[in-house]
Design a protein around this motif. Structure first.
Motif, PDB file in Angstrom:
ATOM      1  N   VAL A   1       0.891  -0.923   0.118  1.00  0.00           N
ATOM      2  CA  VAL A   1      -0.418   0.708  -0.069  1.00  0.00           C
ATOM      3  C   VAL A   1       0.870   0.848  -0.415  1.00  0.00           C
ATOM      4  O   VAL A   1       2.114   1.391   1.065  1.00  0.00           O
TER       5      VAL A   1
ATOM      6  N   GLY B   1       1.639   4.751   0.509  1.00  0.00           N
ATOM      7  CA  GLY B   1       1.827   5.351   2.194  1.00  0.00           C
ATOM      8  C   GLY B   1       1.182   4.399   3.060  1.00  0.00           C
ATOM      9  O   GLY B   1       0.892   5.421   4.156  1.00  0.00           O
TER      10      GLY B   1
ATOM     11  N   THR C   1       1.154   5.534   8.222  1.00  0.00           N
ATOM     12  CA  THR C   1       0.151   6.089   7.046  1.00  0.00           C
ATOM     13  C   THR C   1      -0.255   7.544   7.445  1.00  0.00           C
ATOM     14  O   THR C   1       0.315   8.339   7.732  1.00  0.00           O
TER      15      THR C   1
ATOM     16  N   PRO D   1      -4.733   5.502   2.768  1.00  0.00           N
ATOM     17  CA  PRO D   1      -4.153   4.712   2.585  1.00  0.00           C
ATOM     18  C   PRO D   1      -4.314   3.626   4.201  1.00  0.00           C
ATOM     19  O   PRO D   1      -4.235   2.356   4.253  1.00  0.00           O
TER      20      PRO D   1
END
Length: 115
Positions: A21, A23, A86, A91
């Protein structure tokens, strides 16, 4: 023994999820294990209280509020840990989805599902 396996697999899921992912950042596998433990602890305490308080709304939205609470718990842990971060809600939401999928996959492979 099963608890240790579940903790290690959830740490692995956080570690993999952070790399998938954009971010989300985690510094090491050890940090991922700590983040996984803190996310589980936040969901079991603060998340549980929030789910009870928002039960009618959660019922009306077919569980969407519960998912949002899980995302907020990930963001809460991100706020308190310097080695897990994060970059906002989206995100964290994508990470929550990835974690749920990875945990389901790991549970089916390792056989850590509860009877």
């Amino acid at each position: 023994m099963r608890l240790i396996v579940e903790i290690l697999l959830m740490g692995l899921a956080v570690f993999i999820g952070a790399h998938l992912v954009h971010g989300v950042r985690v510094d090491s596998y050890g940090s991922a294990i700590i983040a996984a433990l803190l996310i589980a602890l936040a969901n079991a305490t603060v998340g549980f209280i929030l789910r009870i308080m928002t039960f009618p709304l959660n019922f009306l939205t077919l569980g969407l509020v519960s998912f949002i609470i899980s995302v907020l718990m990930i963001m809460l842990v991100s706020h308190f840990m310097s080695s897990f971060h994060t970059n906002g809600f989206w995100p964290a939401a994508i990470l929550a989805i990835v974690l749920a999928l990875l945990k389901a996959i790991f549970s089916s492979i390792a056989g850590t599902e509860r009877n």
